[in-house]
Design a protein around this motif. Structure first.
Motif, PDB file in Angstrom:
ATOM      1  N   TYR A  18     -27.948 -39.102  79.104  1.00 19.76           N
ATOM      2  CA  TYR A  18     -29.362 -39.270  78.179  1.00 19.76           C
ATOM      3  C   TYR A  18     -30.101 -40.318  78.911  1.00 19.76           C
ATOM      4  N   ILE A  19     -29.443 -41.395  79.345  1.00 16.92           N
ATOM      5  CA  ILE A  19     -30.491 -42.439  79.825  1.00 16.92           C
ATOM      6  C   ILE A  19     -31.002 -41.858  81.154  1.00 16.92           C
ATOM      7  N   ALA A  20     -30.564 -41.362  81.791  1.00 14.67           N
ATOM      8  CA  ALA A  20     -31.025 -40.681  83.242  1.00 14.67           C
ATOM      9  C   ALA A  20     -31.867 -39.716  82.814  1.00 14.67           C
ATOM     10  N   GLN A  21     -31.911 -39.140  81.833  1.00  8.60           N
ATOM     11  CA  GLN A  21     -32.807 -37.940  81.533  1.00  8.60           C
ATOM     12  C   GLN A  21     -33.839 -38.435  80.931  1.00  8.60           C
ATOM     13  N   HIS A  22     -34.019 -39.669  80.121  1.00 15.07           N
ATOM     14  CA  HIS A  22     -34.999 -40.232  79.328  1.00 15.07           C
ATOM     15  C   HIS A  22     -35.630 -41.457  79.613  1.00 15.07           C
ATOM     16  N   ASN A  23     -35.137 -42.100  80.598  1.00 17.50           N
ATOM     17  CA  ASN A  23     -35.728 -43.353  81.071  1.00 17.50           C
ATOM     18  C   ASN A  23     -37.112 -43.322  81.729  1.00 17.50           C
ATOM     19  N   VAL A  24     -37.777 -44.360  81.590  1.00 10.67           N
ATOM     20  CA  VAL A  24     -39.187 -44.574  81.868  1.00 10.67           C
ATOM     21  C   VAL A  24     -39.405 -44.085  83.342  1.00 10.67           C
ATOM     22  N   GLU A  25     -38.692 -44.489  84.269  1.00  9.03           N
ATOM     23  CA  GLU A  25     -39.061 -44.045  85.496  1.00  9.03           C
ATOM     24  C   GLU A  25     -39.156 -42.457  85.498  1.00  9.03           C
ATOM     25  N   ASN A  26     -38.427 -41.755  84.902  1.00 14.32           N
ATOM     26  CA  ASN A  26     -38.529 -40.171  84.815  1.00 14.32           C
ATOM     27  C   ASN A  26     -39.701 -39.861  84.100  1.00 14.32           C
ATOM     28  N   LEU A  27     -40.224 -40.312  82.968  1.00 15.35           N
ATOM     29  CA  LEU A  27     -41.445 -40.159  82.392  1.00 15.35           C
ATOM     30  C   LEU A  27     -42.560 -40.453  83.217  1.00 15.35           C
ATOM     31  N   LEU A  28     -42.469 -41.186  84.037  1.00 14.27           N
ATOM     32  CA  LEU A  28     -43.528 -41.632  84.956  1.00 14.27           C
ATOM     33  C   LEU A  28     -43.752 -40.546  86.226  1.00 14.27           C
ATOM     34  N   LYS A  29     -42.650 -39.922  86.385  1.00 20.62           N
ATOM     35  CA  LYS A  29     -42.670 -39.122  87.907  1.00 20.62           C
ATOM     36  C   LYS A  29     -43.193 -37.710  86.981  1.00 20.62           C
ATOM     37  N   GLU A  30     -43.083 -37.504  85.798  1.00 17.67           N
ATOM     38  CA  GLU A  30     -43.296 -36.017  85.377  1.00 17.67           C
ATOM     39  C   GLU A  30     -44.646 -35.732  85.269  1.00 17.67           C
ATOM     40  N   GLY A  31     -45.664 -36.899  85.288  1.00 14.95           N
ATOM     41  CA  GLY A  31     -47.076 -36.274  85.194  1.00 14.95           C
ATOM     42  C   GLY A  31     -47.408 -35.688  83.941  1.00 14.95           C
TER      43      GLY A  31
END
Length: 119
Positions: free
Chosen positions: A38-51
């Motif tokens: 869950y943390i890997a999928q929803h962390n801030v870094e992933n959000l920023l990468k998604e554009g």
């Protein structure tokens, strides 16, 4: 799951096995694996990468406030956190601005709570 005596761990890289003390919790590794996923999928870094794909995510906003009535406010926060985890939605936490929370300020709360960097 026995949560008696769990210990919070503040770290910039969150790992569920560090968050809970293994001395008092009897749980399967599946729970820790699910929390880590869950943390890997929803962390801030992933959000920023998604554009712009970021807009397709579903979110749950968890409010918090302290030190006044911290039990009530953290109860609301933890319910939202559980809901986000169960429904696989991204958790966003925000300082409460409702009338019951106006006795508190975000700066006062910072003396009692540390926000984890992954949220």
């Amino acid at each position: 799951l026995n949560v008696e005596g769990f210990e919070a761990h503040s770290s910039s890289s969150f790992n569920s096995e560090q968050f809970f003390s293994k001395r008092t919790i009897q749980s399967t590794p599946v729970l820790f694996q699910e929390l880590d996923n869950y943390i890997a999928q929803h962390n801030v870094e992933n959000l920023l990468k998604e554009g712009t794909e970021f807009c397709n995510r579903k979110f749950i906003v968890a409010t918090y406030a302290c030190p006044q009535a911290i039990g009530n406010h953290m109860h609301e926060f933890l319910n939202a956190y559980a809901g986000a985890f169960i429904t696989n939605r991204t958790l966003v936490w925000k300082f409460c601005t409702r009338k019951p929370c106006q006795l508190d300020s975000e700066q006062d709360c910072d003396q009692y709570l540390s926000r984890l960097s992954w949220i």
